[in-house]
Motif scaffolding. Sequence first.
Motif, PDB file in Angstrom:
ATOM      1  N   GLU A  52       0.848  -1.181   0.000  1.00 11.65           N
ATOM      2  CA  GLU A  52       0.000   0.000   0.000  1.00 11.65           C
ATOM      3  C   GLU A  52       0.885   1.233   0.000  1.00 11.65           C
ATOM      4  OE1 GLU A  52      -3.571   2.066   2.669  1.00 11.65           O
ATOM      5  OE2 GLU A  52      -2.606   0.181   3.291  1.00 11.65           O
ATOM      6  N   LEU A  53       0.770   2.059  -0.968  1.00  9.85           N
ATOM      7  CA  LEU A  53       1.566   3.279  -1.090  1.00  9.85           C
ATOM      8  C   LEU A  53       0.864   4.407  -0.374  1.00  9.85           C
ATOM      9  CD1 LEU A  53       2.643   3.031  -4.872  1.00  9.85           C
ATOM     10  CD2 LEU A  53       3.895   2.313  -2.826  1.00  9.85           C
ATOM     11  N   LEU A  54       1.595   4.973   0.647  1.00  3.19           N
ATOM     12  CA  LEU A  54       1.046   6.080   1.403  1.00  3.19           C
ATOM     13  C   LEU A  54       1.461   7.403   0.767  1.00  3.19           C
ATOM     14  CD1 LEU A  54       1.746   4.836   5.043  1.00  3.19           C
ATOM     15  CD2 LEU A  54      -0.386   4.651   3.727  1.00  3.19           C
ATOM     16  N   PRO A  55       0.679   8.423   0.918  1.00  2.00           N
ATOM     17  CA  PRO A  55       1.073   9.731   0.367  1.00  2.00           C
ATOM     18  C   PRO A  55       2.239  10.312   1.149  1.00  2.00           C
ATOM     19  CG  PRO A  55      -0.929   9.913   1.662  1.00  2.00           C
ATOM     20  CD  PRO A  55      -0.652   8.439   1.539  1.00  2.00           C
TER      21      PRO A  55
END
Length: 289
Positions: A52-55
Amino acid sequence: MQRDSDKLFLAIFLSIALHALALALAVTGNYPARLVDRPNAPQPKDEVLLLELLPPPPEEIVAKTLQSVATPEPALSVAPDIQVAPSRTAPTLASESQPISMMAPATPTAEEWAFAARYTLKNSKGYRYTWGQQVRSMMGTAFEGPDQGVVRFRVEISPDGTMAKLETLWTTSPTAEQLAREAIESMPPLPPTPTGKPLIFERTISFSPFVSDTPPIYRNDCLRDPPTFRNPFEGGGLGPPVRAEATENEDPESFSLEECLKQLPQDSIEAEAAHDLQELRRWGPALGR
């Protein structure tokens, strides 16, 4: 003969039959020790990883983090009422503007001179050591550099404690010799020699930030010295060789061993540590240490 042959044939037949029966039972599964096929190894299961890519964080948080890392923490302050006295024998580490130095040892106390004035063993060992400490303490601080060095004297002290003769045997520093001679000339009155006779000895004075004189060991002073070695072929080739035998040294004193042991003091921790270090440096390479 015919009966023996029949018996042998019957035994072979029974053996073959029993082996065949055992093999049949193992194959069919009716025998406990049946042959079992090797099970297949378990196959690894496929695992699925979810990323999951977080901002990215806001720029304000990044700026505050960088500022906290760049700002050094304030140094701990030492209480003003706590003072650490410098050691009188340990060398001081050098800095860019000052070389390594070692302060002079403390002047011998009245108790140490009283002991030296009554200790007669081994050519008044206590008097000789205390005299060297008195000279070195009056020479001041030794600094690393061209003025450091070693000087060895041949000393003769009169029975009343006054200097009778002082001869320089060798030296590695004119400054060290000059300071030592000035200290000897300005020494306070010394107590009489322990034996009441002139005391003649050789003494090395080290004026260096890396070498400090340590107290001697007294526990073996009541033992006889080993025979003195002499070159059996001395003469320099100027005449026929004359063989010189080793001579036995006399007892330390004419009184008994019990009276001699009464003079021995308790060796200090510094003397024990210096003696052990000297023995380790002497015999350590031979022992592989």
